[in-house]
Design an enzyme around this catalytic site. Structure first.
Site: not given
Length: 270
Positions: A197, A202, A215
């Site tokens: 992701d 992030n 994350d």
């Protein structure tokens, strides 16, 4: 995307063992990402470093557990938050972590338009660093076969949020997106360690230097386009020129448009 990243919140209830890890702090609740779970920044009034808390139940508790395991594995290779404490009770999970220094890549791109090319170069360099982690050492699988199976489960259960589709698939149904990506199969793939992701929220940066990523619950072996597609899509919010810069900065002269489209569509199911 809203510029509001967090709001002041009531301090969360913590399991007894974890309460000793975060005394005398105030809570700021994150309002970006982590659908179904809750993320808090726990600020110390005496000036100690911030901590971050993730908590959730059901499938989110499983996601939080996955992240804890991956953080403990990843820390030997790249900069990620340190696991301070983890507790799972019944179908609930709590993960307390250290904070990385810096601001998100999204914030950096927003705040410093003149530095955007250098920021993209830094993001591409950090992504290459992740992708060069020895694949044989990675115990986690996140390849497109596994993700397709999970995507189909979400499709059948009616869990796909079509209102959140990006520009490429805006206005389409989940079934139409499914038909589009499955028509692109089979794919010639390469296997590397991926973040899973790799979005701008992030990745943390200090100036134009990446300080680490967060994350990490989807970390695992997959094709590099799993990460490249998400980052490329995020950069489109700022300019096509930044998207064009990404692939050469990463080391790809001719992007694979088939794999790019496939992974953009696959990500819409999550």
């Amino acid at each position: 995307m809203s510029d509001i990243r967090e709001i002041t919140a009531e301090f969360p209830d913590l399991p007894e063992p974890m309460q000793q890890q975060a005394p005398g702090r105030i809570a700021k609740r994150n309002v970006v990402g982590m659908s179904g779970g809750t993320v808090y920044r726990l600020c110390d009034t005496a000036g100690k470093p911030d901590l971050y808390l993730k908590q959730g139940g059901g499938s989110v508790a499983t996601d939080i557990t996955d992240e804890m395991v991956r953080l403990n594995w990843l820390e030997q290779y790249i900069s990620v938050p340190q696991v301070i404490a983890f507790t799972a009770q019944s179908d609930q999970a709590w993960l307390l972590m250290s904070a990385l220094t810096g601001r998100t890549a999204y914030q950096r791109l927003t705040e410093e338009p003149e530095a955007r090319p250098q920021i993209v170069d830094a993001l591409a360099g950090f992504l290459r660093q992740i992708h060069t982690i020895p694949a044989q050492s990675c115990p986690f699988n996140s390849d497109h076969h596994l993700r397709l199976a999970r995507a189909h489960q979400r499709l059948q259960a009616g869990l796909v949020d079509t209102d959140d589709f990006g520009t490429l698939y805006e206005g389409q149904t989940a079934q139409q997106v499914w038909d589009d990506i499955t028509a692109l199969l089979p794919l010639e793939t390469k296997t590397v360690v991926t973040h899973g992701d790799f979005s701008l929220d992030n990745i943390l940066m200090d100036g134009n230097t990446v300080t680490g990523c967060i994350d990490t619950g989807r970390v695992g072996l997959a094709d590099p386009y799993q990460d490249l597609a998400i980052l490329w899509d995020c950069l489109g919010e700022f300019s096509p020129a930044l998207q064009d810069r990404l692939f050469p900065a990463y080391g790809i002269t001719a992007p694979d448009q088939k794999k790019l489209r496939f992974h953009l569509g696959l990500d819409e199911f999550f």
